[in-house]
Design an enzyme around this catalytic site. Structure first.
Site, mmCIF file in Angstrom:
data_model
loop_
_atom_site.group_PDB
_atom_site.id
_atom_site.type_symbol
_atom_site.label_atom_id
_atom_site.label_comp_id
_atom_site.label_asym_id
_atom_site.label_seq_id
_atom_site.Cartn_x
_atom_site.Cartn_y
_atom_site.Cartn_z
ATOM 1 N N PHE A 137 -15.809 4.040 6.941
ATOM 2 C CA PHE A 137 -14.275 4.387 6.441
ATOM 3 C C PHE A 137 -14.297 4.198 5.089
ATOM 4 O O PHE A 137 -13.030 4.460 4.542
ATOM 5 C CB PHE A 137 -13.356 3.497 7.252
ATOM 6 C CG PHE A 137 -13.349 1.865 6.847
ATOM 7 C CD1 PHE A 137 -12.853 1.252 6.201
ATOM 8 C CD2 PHE A 137 -13.953 1.355 7.993
ATOM 9 C CE1 PHE A 137 -13.295 -0.048 5.801
ATOM 10 C CE2 PHE A 137 -14.019 -0.090 7.899
ATOM 11 C CZ PHE A 137 -13.748 -0.881 6.816
ATOM 12 N N HIS A 150 -2.277 -5.454 1.577
ATOM 13 C CA HIS A 150 -3.476 -5.803 1.332
ATOM 14 C C HIS A 150 -3.359 -7.599 0.910
ATOM 15 O O HIS A 150 -2.304 -7.595 0.049
ATOM 16 C CB HIS A 150 -4.287 -5.223 0.158
ATOM 17 C CG HIS A 150 -5.394 -6.044 -0.228
ATOM 18 N ND1 HIS A 150 -6.743 -5.830 0.365
ATOM 19 C CD2 HIS A 150 -5.598 -6.895 -1.106
ATOM 20 C CE1 HIS A 150 -7.555 -6.694 -0.282
ATOM 21 N NE2 HIS A 150 -6.813 -7.404 -1.262
ATOM 22 N N GLU A 169 -9.866 -10.527 -7.716
ATOM 23 C CA GLU A 169 -8.994 -9.396 -7.407
ATOM 24 C C GLU A 169 -7.731 -9.620 -8.474
ATOM 25 O O GLU A 169 -7.233 -8.569 -8.897
ATOM 26 C CB GLU A 169 -8.474 -9.398 -6.083
ATOM 27 C CG GLU A 169 -9.545 -9.158 -4.761
ATOM 28 C CD GLU A 169 -8.953 -9.047 -3.449
ATOM 29 O OE1 GLU A 169 -9.740 -8.452 -2.683
ATOM 30 O OE2 GLU A 169 -7.703 -9.408 -3.215
ATOM 31 N N LYS A 223 0.866 -1.235 -0.126
ATOM 32 C CA LYS A 223 0.015 -0.055 0.156
ATOM 33 C C LYS A 223 0.985 1.276 0.007
ATOM 34 O O LYS A 223 2.118 1.246 0.311
ATOM 35 C CB LYS A 223 -0.863 0.097 1.196
ATOM 36 C CG LYS A 223 -1.930 -1.311 1.254
ATOM 37 C CD LYS A 223 -3.014 -1.089 2.331
ATOM 38 C CE LYS A 223 -4.146 -2.040 2.327
ATOM 39 N NZ LYS A 223 -4.997 -1.729 3.515
ATOM 40 N N ASN A 263 -1.942 0.463 6.893
ATOM 41 C CA ASN A 263 -1.588 -0.998 7.644
ATOM 42 C C ASN A 263 -0.498 -2.034 6.549
ATOM 43 O O ASN A 263 -0.290 -2.970 6.525
ATOM 44 C CB ASN A 263 -2.520 -1.729 8.109
ATOM 45 C CG ASN A 263 -3.519 -2.214 6.958
ATOM 46 O OD1 ASN A 263 -3.561 -1.752 5.923
ATOM 47 N ND2 ASN A 263 -4.637 -2.611 7.294
ATOM 48 N N TYR A 311 -12.555 -2.021 -3.775
ATOM 49 C CA TYR A 311 -13.209 -1.958 -2.299
ATOM 50 C C TYR A 311 -14.769 -1.940 -2.338
ATOM 51 O O TYR A 311 -14.978 -1.845 -1.280
ATOM 52 C CB TYR A 311 -12.553 -1.022 -1.275
ATOM 53 C CG TYR A 311 -11.128 -1.291 -0.865
ATOM 54 C CD1 TYR A 311 -10.828 -2.671 -0.154
ATOM 55 C CD2 TYR A 311 -10.245 -0.381 -1.034
ATOM 56 C CE1 TYR A 311 -9.705 -2.903 0.360
ATOM 57 C CE2 TYR A 311 -8.709 -0.383 -0.292
ATOM 58 C CZ TYR A 311 -8.740 -1.748 0.230
ATOM 59 O OH TYR A 311 -7.445 -2.162 0.796
ATOM 60 N N ARG A 331 -2.562 -14.300 4.564
ATOM 61 C CA ARG A 331 -3.071 -13.691 5.679
ATOM 62 C C ARG A 331 -2.767 -13.844 6.944
ATOM 63 O O ARG A 331 -2.200 -12.821 7.794
ATOM 64 C CB ARG A 331 -4.643 -14.362 5.782
ATOM 65 C CG ARG A 331 -5.528 -14.084 4.704
ATOM 66 C CD ARG A 331 -6.052 -12.542 4.471
ATOM 67 N NE ARG A 331 -6.600 -11.955 5.791
ATOM 68 C CZ ARG A 331 -7.083 -10.549 5.424
ATOM 69 N NH1 ARG A 331 -7.410 -9.933 4.372
ATOM 70 N NH2 ARG A 331 -7.719 -10.196 6.454
ATOM 71 N N THR A 387 -5.633 -6.887 10.733
ATOM 72 C CA THR A 387 -5.951 -5.588 10.116
ATOM 73 C C THR A 387 -5.383 -4.489 10.754
ATOM 74 O O THR A 387 -4.468 -3.550 10.441
ATOM 75 C CB THR A 387 -7.322 -5.667 9.938
ATOM 76 O OG1 THR A 387 -7.855 -6.593 9.238
ATOM 77 C CG2 THR A 387 -7.792 -3.986 9.091
HETATM 78 P P1 ADP Z 1 -8.200 -6.583 5.743
HETATM 79 O O1 ADP Z 1 -7.268 -5.695 4.726
HETATM 80 O O2 ADP Z 1 -7.431 -6.959 6.958
HETATM 81 O O3 ADP Z 1 -8.716 -7.759 4.771
HETATM 82 P P2 ADP Z 1 -10.789 -5.485 5.812
HETATM 83 O O4 ADP Z 1 -10.877 -6.160 4.434
HETATM 84 O O5 ADP Z 1 -11.760 -5.759 6.808
HETATM 85 O O6 ADP Z 1 -9.142 -5.911 6.450
HETATM 86 O O7 ADP Z 1 -10.444 -3.735 5.564
HETATM 87 C C1 ADP Z 1 -10.091 -3.262 4.220
HETATM 88 C C2 ADP Z 1 -9.134 -2.133 4.584
HETATM 89 O O8 ADP Z 1 -9.814 -1.176 5.038
HETATM 90 C C3 ADP Z 1 -7.961 -2.403 5.691
HETATM 91 O O9 ADP Z 1 -6.857 -3.188 5.317
HETATM 92 C C4 ADP Z 1 -7.799 -1.150 6.371
HETATM 93 O O10 ADP Z 1 -6.873 -0.381 5.488
HETATM 94 C C5 ADP Z 1 -9.127 -0.595 6.314
HETATM 95 N N1 ADP Z 1 -9.870 -0.537 7.524
HETATM 96 C C6 ADP Z 1 -10.384 -1.551 7.896
HETATM 97 N N2 ADP Z 1 -11.191 -1.405 9.154
HETATM 98 C C7 ADP Z 1 -11.019 -0.116 9.271
HETATM 99 C C8 ADP Z 1 -11.468 0.951 10.356
HETATM 100 N N3 ADP Z 1 -12.191 0.383 11.335
HETATM 101 N N4 ADP Z 1 -11.034 2.022 10.168
HETATM 102 C C9 ADP Z 1 -10.310 2.602 9.262
HETATM 103 N N5 ADP Z 1 -9.729 1.865 8.217
HETATM 104 C C10 ADP Z 1 -10.255 0.491 8.042
HETATM 105 MG MG MG Z 2 -10.084 -7.441 3.459
#
Ligand code: ADP
Ligand code: MG
Length: 136
Positions: free
Chosen positions: A60, A118, A129, A12, A115, A52, A88, A94
């Site tokens: 968010f 992805h 994807e 990212k 973070n 997304y 993962r 996350t």
């Molecule tokens: P992951 O990336 O671990 O699969 P998710 O699919 O739930 O997590 O969310 C996609 C992305 O959205 C996350 O990697 C993170 O960058 C962002 N995200 C998720 N939850 C939050 C939150 N509560 N506040 C802000 N950003 C978030």
């Molecule tokens: Mg995800």
């Protein structure tokens, strides 16, 4: 029987901006992943919104799409046995504060939104994807 599988990984903007892409790619290689496709791109916000779309009802969502399109990203297809789950595990939770020691997000993640990586969350979504970024 081998169960070789593909998953989509994105380094990212927060990590590319800190020039961590080489280091993160080396972590994948050291953990037995092959990088079978790779490109460095910057998304339009509208592309991030498509990518997304599953999160479109989340509070968010807008910030997330603005963030993913805010700078260059490195998009990769990773190959390994059970690549989706293995990635993962290697990424960690996350929220970097909740991520286990030794995971990429624990090591490099700044916050729940920044973070660093992805990874696809299922084999079905991995196919979707991978097509999103690499369908010719
Ligand atoms: P992951 O990336 O671990 O699969 P998710 O699919 O739930 O997590 O969310 C996609 C992305 O959205 C996350 O990697 C993170 O960058 C962002 N995200 C998720 N939850 C939050 C939150 N509560 N506040 C802000 N950003 C978030
Ligand atoms: Mg995800």
């Amino acid at each position: 029987m081998s169960n070789s599988e593909h998953t989509l990984s994105i380094i990212k903007p927060d990590a590319v901006e800190r020039s961590l892409d080489k280091e993160i790619k080396n972590i994948f290689l050291a953990n037995g992943f092959k990088i079978v496709k790779e490109k460095k791109i910057q998304l339009e916000k509208s592309d991030a919104e498509k990518f997304y779309k599953v999160h479109e009802t989340k509070p968010f969502y807008n910030d997330l799409c603005a963030y993913l399109s805010s700078g260059p990203i490195v998009v990769m297809v990773l190959e390994k046995e059970n690549a989706v789950l293995a990635n993962r595990d290697l990424m960690g939770a996350t929220d970097p504060n909740q991520a286990e020691e030794g995971t990429i997000r624990k090591k490099y993640g700044i916050s729940i939104d920044k973070n660093s990586v992805h990874g696809s969350d299922s084999t079905e979504n991995a196919k979707i994807e991978i097509d999103f970024f690499f369908k010719d």
